[in-house]
Design an enzyme around this catalytic site. Sequence first.
Site, PDB file in Angstrom:
ATOM      1  N   GLU A 186      26.623  -6.488  -6.684  1.00  9.42           N
ATOM      2  CA  GLU A 186      27.029  -7.416  -5.641  1.00  9.42           C
ATOM      3  C   GLU A 186      26.374  -8.783  -5.813  1.00  9.42           C
ATOM      4  OE1 GLU A 186      26.069  -5.433  -1.929  1.00  9.42           O
ATOM      5  OE2 GLU A 186      26.133  -3.498  -2.960  1.00  9.42           O
TER       6      GLU A 186
ATOM      7  N   HIS B 109      30.190  -7.317  -1.496  1.00 10.72           N
ATOM      8  CA  HIS B 109      29.747  -5.936  -1.733  1.00 10.72           C
ATOM      9  C   HIS B 109      30.738  -5.224  -2.665  1.00 10.72           C
ATOM     10  CE1 HIS B 109      28.045  -2.065  -1.043  1.00 10.72           C
ATOM     11  NE2 HIS B 109      27.526  -2.306   0.153  1.00 10.72           N
TER      12      HIS B 109
END
Length: 335
Positions: free
Chosen positions: A292, A188
């Site tokens: 991501e 992330h």
Amino acid sequence: MSSIEKDKIPSSLSSSSSSSSLPLSTPFVDFSKGINGFDKVILRESRGSSAEVYLYGGHVTSWKNDHGEELLFLSSKAAFKPPKAIRGGIPICFPQFGSHGTLDQHGFARNRIWAVENDPPPFPTNTLNKAFVDLILNPSEEDTKIWPHSFEFRLRVALGPGGDLMLTSRIRNTNSDGKPFSFTFAYHTYFSVSDISEVRVEGLETLDYLDNLQNKERFTEQGDALTFESEVDKIYLSTPTKIAIIDHEKKRTFVLRKDGLPDAVVWNPWDKKAKAMADFGDDEYKHMLCVEAAAIEKTITLKPGEEWKGRLELSAVPSSYCSGQLDPQRVLQGS
């Protein structure tokens, strides 16, 4: 994916290991205390680049180039306090991305204490890379109550000689009951940008995506590149192995290279959601963008003894102008 023999792991290397098991520091790898007394690892490359990894979450919180410029976004309001995940840097989303069932949002790996693996199994290693650390996460009794599986999650964080940041995750099913398990995954990554309105993303045009702001409805991306003028939360499917983020104001391009991670999430909360998050500054959305590397659309399933590997390599390179615009193709087609 490959089936391999089970490695023996010392009982001391559990997710609850304390700093007493930390190895001695070297010129390339320094073990110290960070915010709220959390153990952290600082990686340093001889040319001046650095990275910082907290054992809380196996979480990269800083990545600086050889000029000392911070390349990742970390919120000024980030909480370094369990069970809250650290806001910014590179949280690890496992065993799920998103929110489903009884598991925490984005899984539990990002708010567990990882251990330094002092005697790791062999990763493919570039002998030039001396700035790296190997971490391991095993499930606690609490984890197996909410996700009843046994696993070994090994994470290597490394700095290349040129300052590239590399993360390699290896997840293995160690269930003794013969049962497979399935998971989704994401790095992330929060990138630091000058101004979100001055940023464009290349490499995702014409691809299908699931729009989380519209009940995961499927669309096809239009236009030559992604630019930003409002909230975005999209999962791009079957993405290329290389994606570029061009920051016009800083004349900098981030290049993501990924392997084993077919999807890509693009997220910025914009103003209203930023103000609603306690661990995020009201105006900080202007200076960050999450792109991501992920495996979300199709779950990964491992039988006992099988292992999955997902790798991410991040580079930050100067951007050059071409006819008044940055030329992302030079980056995407380069080595």
